[in-house]
Every structure is written in structure tokens, then in C-alpha cells.
Motif scaffolding. Structure first.
Motif, PDB file in Angstrom:
ATOM      1  N   LYS A 354       0.866  -1.182   0.000  1.00 50.27           N
ATOM      2  CA  LYS A 354       0.000   0.000   0.000  1.00 50.27           C
ATOM      3  C   LYS A 354       0.897   1.225   0.000  1.00 50.27           C
ATOM      4  CE  LYS A 354      -0.615   0.297   5.007  1.00 50.27           C
ATOM      5  NZ  LYS A 354      -1.538   0.432   6.126  1.00 50.27           N
ATOM      6  N   ILE A 355       0.510   2.226  -0.750  1.00 51.44           N
ATOM      7  CA  ILE A 355       1.284   3.473  -0.819  1.00 51.44           C
ATOM      8  C   ILE A 355       1.183   4.180   0.531  1.00 51.44           C
ATOM      9  CG2 ILE A 355       1.533   5.695  -1.986  1.00 51.44           C
ATOM     10  CD1 ILE A 355       2.217   3.327  -3.780  1.00 51.44           C
ATOM     11  N   VAL A 356       2.296   4.658   1.037  1.00 55.60           N
ATOM     12  CA  VAL A 356       2.283   5.341   2.334  1.00 55.60           C
ATOM     13  C   VAL A 356       2.589   6.826   2.167  1.00 55.60           C
ATOM     14  CG1 VAL A 356       2.876   3.331   3.717  1.00 55.60           C
ATOM     15  CG2 VAL A 356       4.706   4.739   2.794  1.00 55.60           C
ATOM     16  N   GLU A 357       1.937   7.609   2.986  1.00 58.40           N
ATOM     17  CA  GLU A 357       2.180   9.054   2.986  1.00 58.40           C
ATOM     18  C   GLU A 357       3.234   9.412   4.030  1.00 58.40           C
ATOM     19  OE1 GLU A 357       1.005  11.172   0.735  1.00 58.40           O
ATOM     20  OE2 GLU A 357       0.080   9.413  -0.188  1.00 58.40           O
ATOM     21  N   GLU A 358       3.312   8.585   5.101  1.00 54.56           N
ATOM     22  CA  GLU A 358       4.295   8.867   6.146  1.00 54.56           C
ATOM     23  C   GLU A 358       4.717   7.571   6.832  1.00 54.56           C
ATOM     24  OE1 GLU A 358       1.815  11.597   8.402  1.00 54.56           O
ATOM     25  OE2 GLU A 358       1.412  10.022   9.877  1.00 54.56           O
ATOM     26  N   ALA A 359       5.913   7.601   7.391  1.00 55.80           N
ATOM     27  CA  ALA A 359       6.436   6.460   8.158  1.00 55.80           C
ATOM     28  C   ALA A 359       7.467   7.014   9.137  1.00 55.80           C
ATOM     29  CB  ALA A 359       7.061   5.434   7.226  1.00 55.80           C
ATOM     30  N   TYR A 360       7.792   6.209  10.141  1.00 58.45           N
ATOM     31  CA  TYR A 360       8.640   6.703  11.236  1.00 58.45           C
ATOM     32  C   TYR A 360       9.815   5.753  11.494  1.00 58.45           C
ATOM     33  CZ  TYR A 360       4.627   9.711  12.154  1.00 58.45           C
ATOM     34  OH  TYR A 360       3.621  10.639  12.040  1.00 58.45           O
ATOM     35  N   ALA A 361      10.766   6.247  12.287  1.00 60.05           N
ATOM     36  CA  ALA A 361      11.925   5.419  12.653  1.00 60.05           C
ATOM     37  C   ALA A 361      11.444   4.075  13.192  1.00 60.05           C
ATOM     38  CB  ALA A 361      12.767   6.145  13.702  1.00 60.05           C
ATOM     39  N   GLY A 362      12.043   3.016  12.712  1.00 55.51           N
ATOM     40  CA  GLY A 362      11.627   1.664  13.082  1.00 55.51           C
ATOM     41  C   GLY A 362      10.840   0.998  11.976  1.00 55.51           C
ATOM     42  N   ASP A 363      10.165   1.794  11.130  1.00 60.14           N
ATOM     43  CA  ASP A 363       9.374   1.227  10.033  1.00 60.14           C
ATOM     44  C   ASP A 363      10.284   0.762   8.892  1.00 60.14           C
ATOM     45  OD1 ASP A 363       6.934   1.580  11.226  1.00 60.14           O
ATOM     46  OD2 ASP A 363       6.510   3.507  10.264  1.00 60.14           O
ATOM     47  N   ILE A 364       9.739  -0.169   8.129  1.00 62.46           N
ATOM     48  CA  ILE A 364      10.406  -0.622   6.900  1.00 62.46           C
ATOM     49  C   ILE A 364       9.555  -0.145   5.738  1.00 62.46           C
ATOM     50  CG2 ILE A 364      11.254  -2.626   5.608  1.00 62.46           C
ATOM     51  CD1 ILE A 364      12.541  -2.419   8.383  1.00 62.46           C
ATOM     52  N   ILE A 365      10.160   0.566   4.790  1.00 59.05           N
ATOM     53  CA  ILE A 365       9.414   0.975   3.597  1.00 59.05           C
ATOM     54  C   ILE A 365      10.124   0.439   2.361  1.00 59.05           C
ATOM     55  CG2 ILE A 365       8.362   3.041   4.619  1.00 59.05           C
ATOM     56  CD1 ILE A 365      10.540   4.710   3.114  1.00 59.05           C
ATOM     57  N   GLY A 366       9.347   0.266   1.311  1.00 54.40           N
ATOM     58  CA  GLY A 366       9.916  -0.118   0.023  1.00 54.40           C
ATOM     59  C   GLY A 366       9.791   1.047  -0.928  1.00 54.40           C
ATOM     60  N   VAL A 367      10.864   1.376  -1.638  1.00 54.59           N
ATOM     61  CA  VAL A 367      10.784   2.471  -2.616  1.00 54.59           C
ATOM     62  C   VAL A 367      11.228   1.956  -3.982  1.00 54.59           C
ATOM     63  CG1 VAL A 367      11.196   4.257  -0.878  1.00 54.59           C
ATOM     64  CG2 VAL A 367      13.130   3.334  -2.151  1.00 54.59           C
ATOM     65  N   PHE A 368      10.687   2.564  -5.019  1.00 54.10           N
ATOM     66  CA  PHE A 368      11.068   2.180  -6.377  1.00 54.10           C
ATOM     67  C   PHE A 368      12.543   2.505  -6.593  1.00 54.10           C
ATOM     68  CE2 PHE A 368      11.696   3.498 -10.823  1.00 54.10           C
ATOM     69  CZ  PHE A 368      11.467   2.269 -11.435  1.00 54.10           C
TER      70      PHE A 368
END
Length: 531
Positions: A354-368
Motif C-alpha cells: 500500500k502506498i504510504v504518505e508517512e512512516a517513522y523510525a523503526g518502520d520498513i518501507i519499500g521504494v522504487f
């Protein structure tokens, strides 16, 4: 504003789940997801052809073989905590992926099969946790099957892994005679009643105080007497639960249960969330970067191509180390010194996103990833100059020549091999003078050859043949001419170069070689002796 960021970071928990293959790690992961409402029905990794597969096993080869071959990232909410689980492959042939994933975790859950105790792969993964002083929480699984003596299991963990243990609960019987667990803190018995396994079904749980007369009736007189003796022994001999030692990785809290029947999983999850800490500081250039006190920064610990076959995409997984991430914010890629916008930031549930608008320290995000990122890279705000510690590369131990069967598909073949290599699953080398005419692949475990062949055929439509090579080691060399002269007649060697053009030697490691570790490069430089 600062306090809201601090609050969001404070409720994050990011951990990896490690184990020997088939100890029940993926099953435990899915039961966590059930409690968080992230899934409605747990899959069965080894189910029949028409059954559901584990949600964290998303590659087709994982579903076919019933094993995890790549780390999955799963995020869900539970009881006001935001939980990031890193589900790792258990098979030793994919241990390099697990090592990298552990770099992104703040603590680890170690799953142990109650009938087998500590197994070979657990030891390897545990050593990585010890090196990084990662807190370890132990879940001894499959208590509803025949199991080793409980004291013997704890002794096994302490002797083999060299860490003290503190049982938070205690099993009553095992296998067909498994009656439940005793919670030491609340002095309650959680009674176990067996049901059919799988799906959303779970064992029935009855909670009774040990001081209540019903307890003896519920588990039987013999089991009750035996439990009272074991509790007395336990209270006198076991280590107290010292949370300072736990956070230093010197003491492991131990829990017992059965992930398949969902028994003991929720108490474990709740204890675990209370015992673990919010995201920890990370080191950049010798300085600790506190998660809540700095603007956004992150490092890349994993790259995965073709998570969506239709789009031929490439996703860089980042562990956010500090601050708040906002979609479309301008950041600096430290290694290339380029400014960029992280496009299509996503949170991942295995293959679903799911596309995220915000995330914080500790989170894992995937980027293109347009091809700019490598494993270990740092991104931060343009004004900052962070550079997080690199992730080690492991020298391959098995080698094969890759032969393309259809020369008309050269472009897909080269792209496929390069992209899979950039993920870190394989390493590719060329004949010293031949360029890309001949490709040699090096892997840490031989099962990675099967994954390479499968992925090239299914994701890139390229058929290949792999010819095993007799070499066992590869090292950079300081002086090609000198070292090759020293080696004449000593052993079978082959001169190759890596993708950056550095000269290397492939050889059988059966004779006197002294290795000099070059920590900046990952692989080792080599000096030869004529012993």
C-alpha cells in the motif's frame, strides 16, 4: 510536533524471526498477523496444492517447495503497537539474506523445535545476533508433539548458544499428554485442549489459578504434583528476569507453546511487546543517531526485483533509522551524493503493498529503485551527512558456469542475471579477458542455484544450464602477475574479475593460504604462502 513524532516512534517494534528450517517460524509469524487482523485465515506452508500458502512466502518457488527463500517484511497494528516483522529464510543456503535482514532488526525471536532443541542453522544465526548484541526472545514450539525434557532444552540453549535463559512460562507435559503452560508471574495455568490444526482454528484455552482446587482437577493429580516440584526447582535455580541483561543480549526470556494450534502465541506476543524497546539508535561515522532527535534517515538492507512480474519493478527495502518520512520529500543518496525524491513509497505485506504518505523510525518501507541503490546505502536529508555502517558481503563457496540456451534472448538474460546479483542473492564474475561472453556465478548455498534457474526461466523467460565448477573459494588479489606465478603447479586456479573489473582468483582451498580481511571490501584480499 516533535512530541507526536516521539510518540509514533515509541510505539514501533521491529524484530526478525529466526530459526532452523521447519521449526515453525513462518507459522508463528502468521499467527501474529491473525491477532493483528492483518489476515483472516492462516495459510499452511506445506499444504496441498489447492490449499493456501503462507502469506509471507510470496515467490512461486516458495509456494511450490514449502520453504522461505527470501526475507519478507510484514507490518501490522496490535494493541496500539505498530509492529514490523522481518520473516527470514530458515534454510542455511539463504543465510546471507538473513544476516542482512538482522541488520535492520532491533531484536530477534528465536523459534526452537521442542523435539530437536538447538539445531545447526540456529547456532549460525544466533552468533550474528550476539555479534550485534541483539536481544533474543525464545519461543519453544511444537509442545503438542513429543518433546525433549524441558530442563534439558534450557540446558541445551545455554550450553550450545552460551546465553542464560529465564522461562517466563513452563510447559505441563508434551505431545498427547500436553496439558498447557504455567505462567510464572501470574501463577496461572493456561489449559490446552487439542483441536484440528490449520486455518483460523485454535486450541481452546482455560485459565485457572494454580492455587485454585480446580487446577489439580484440570491437569490431573500426577501432572499437578510434578508441576509443583518443577516450579520449586525452577524458582530456586533459574536466572531472575533481568531486563537489563535481556536488552544487552545476555539473557533470553523463554516461552513455550504450539504455533500451529495457536496455543501460547498471544501471551508470548503480549509479553514480548512489553519487554522489547522502541527503535534503537544507529551508528553513523562513529556517532549514535537517536531515532527521535534527528530528521529522516534510513539505510537499504534488501533489494528485490520483480515482486510484480507485470511491471518488472525493483524495490529497495529501507529501515528508517531516525525521524519521520513523508512521501515526495527530497532526500540525499549519500553514496552518489545525488538529491532525489523517493518515488512510490510503500509498506509491504509480503507481496501486497500500500502506498504510504508517512512512516517513522523503526518502520520498513519499500521504494522504487531506478538502479541507483545498493545494499548498505544510506539516504538522509540534503543538509545531513549520515552514513550508516555497511552490511557485510559473504564470500561465495560454490561456483557454476551459466550457459544461456537461447542466444536470441541475450538482453533478457544479461538483465536478469545482473538484477538478481544486485539483490545480493548471487555474485557474478567474468572470465578475465572474455567479458560477458562467459558468466560465472558464485553462491553461499547450492539451493541458490535452483532459485537462479527458476527465476530466470519464470521472470525473464530465459532458459539456462548450470555447469558446476570445482572451486571452493574466491579472493581479491593484490598483484595478479606475482600471485599467479606463485601459484603455478600448486593448485587449480582460475583468474576472473568482478563487475567492477577487480581481479580475483578462484581456487581450491586445499593448501597453505593466509587470508587478510579487508573490511571495506567485504570479500578478503589474499596473500599466498608456499607451505
Amino acid at each position: 510536533m516533535a512530541s507526536s513524532i516521539e510518540k509514533e516512534i515509541g510505539r514501533r517494534r521491529t524484530f526478525a524471526i529466526i530459526s532452523h528450517p521447519d521449526a515453525g517460524k513462518t507459522t508463528l509469524t502468521e499467527k501474529f498477523l491473525l491477532y493483528g487482523g492483518a489476515i483472516n485465515t492462516a495459510g499452511s506452508v506445506k499444504g496441498k496444492a489447492n490449499a493456501k500458502h503462507a502469506v509471507s512466502d510470496w515467490m512461486e518457488i516458495e509456494k511450490e517447495r514449502g520453504i522461505s527463500v527470501t526475507s519478507s517484511v510484514l507490518q501490522f497494528e496490535y494493541d496500539d503497537y505498530c509492529i514490523n516483522i522481518l520473516d527470514t529464510p530458515g534454510h542455511e543456503d539463504f543465510s546471507e539474506d538473513t544476516y542482512r535482514t538482522l541488520m535492520a532488526a532491533d531484536c530477534a525471536v528465536m523459534v526452537i523445535d521442542a523435539s530437536k532443541g538447538v539445531e545447526a542453522q540456529t547456532i549460525k544465526l544466533f552468533k550474528v545476533c550476539v555479534m550485534r548484541h541483539i536481544p533474543i526472545f525464545t519461543f519453544i514450539n511444537k509442545m503438542d508433539r513429543e518433546a525433549k525434557d524441558t530442563f534439558e532444552l534450557l540446558d541445551n540453549i545455554e550450553k550450545v548458544l552460551g546465553i542464560d535463559t529465564c522461562p517466563v512460562n513452563w510447559p505441563i507435559g508434551c505431545g498427547k499428554e500436553f496439558k498447557g503452560v504455567y505462567e510464572r508471574n501470574s501463577r496461572e495455568i493456561l489449559g490446552f485442549e487439542s483441536v484440528s490444526t490449520g486455518g483460523s482454528k485454535e486450541a481452546k484455552e482455560t485459565i485457572v489459578s494454580i492455587d485454585n482446587g480446580q487446577a489439580e482437577q484440570m491437569i490431573g493429580e500426577d501432572f499437578y504434583e510434578n508441576l509443583m516440584e518443577e516450579i520449586e526447582l525452577l524458582d530456586g535455580a533459574s536466572q531472575p528476569l533481568d531486563m537489563e541483561k535481556v536488552h544487552k543480549g545476555e539473557l533470553s526470556p523463554v516461552f513455550f507453546g504450539s504455533a500451529l494450534t495457536n496455543f501460547g502465541v498471544q501471551p508470548f506476543l503480549e509479553h514480548f511487546l512489553q519487554m522489547t524497546t522502541a527503535p534503537l539508535p544507529r551508528v553513523s561515522k562513529g556517532t549514535e543517531i537517536a531515532p527521535a532527535e534527528h530528521d529522516f534517515s534510513a539505510f537499504v538492507f534488501k533489494i528485490q526485483a520483480n515482486m510484480n512480474k507485470n511491471h518488472r519493478d525493483r524495490i529497495a527495502f529501507m529501515r528508517i533509522c531516525s525521524g519521520k518520512f513523508e512521501a515526495n520529500m527530497e532526500v540525499k543518496h549519500v553514496q552518489s551524493k545525488k538529491k532525489m525524491r523517493l518515488s512510490q513509497p510503500q509498506q509491504i505485506m509480503a507481496q501486497e503493498r500500500k502506498i504510504v504518505e508517512e512512516a517513522y523510525a523503526g518502520d520498513i518501507i519499500g521504494v522504487f529503485d531506478p538502479g541507483i541503490f545498493s545494499i548498505g546505502d544510506t539516504v538522509c536529508m540534503p543538509k545531513d551527512d549520515f552514513e550508516y555502517e555497511g552490511i557485510p558481503t559473504f564470500a561465495p563457496e560454490h561456483f557454476a558456469r551459466v550457459i544461456q540456451l537461447d542466444s536470441m534472448k541475450r538482453k533478457q538474460f544479461v538483465k536478469g542475471v545482473e538484477q538478481i546479483a544486485q539483490e545480493g542473492a548471487i555474485q557474478i564474475f567474468q572470465e578475465h579477458q572474455a567479458g560477458f561472453a562467459e558468466i560465472i556465478v558464485g553462491v553461499v548455498g547450492t539451493l541458490q542455484f535452483d532459485v537462479l534457474k527458476y527465476r530466470l526461466e519464470n521472470e525473464y523467460n530465459c532458459e539456462i544450464r548450470l555447469e558446476p565448477l570445482p572451486y571452493q573459494a574466491i579472493r581479491w588479489i593484490k598483484d595478479v602477475k606475482t600471485d599467479m606465478n606463485k601459484l603455478k603447479g600448486v593448485a587449480e586456479v582460475k583468474k576472473v574479475r568482478d563487475m567492477r573489473g577487480n581481479p580475483l582468483l578462484l581456487f581450491k582451498n586445499e593448501w597453505g593460504i593466509q587470508f587478510v580481511l579487508d573490511r571495506n571490501e567485504g570479500l578478503e584480499l589474499v596473500e599466498f604462502s608456499k607451505e
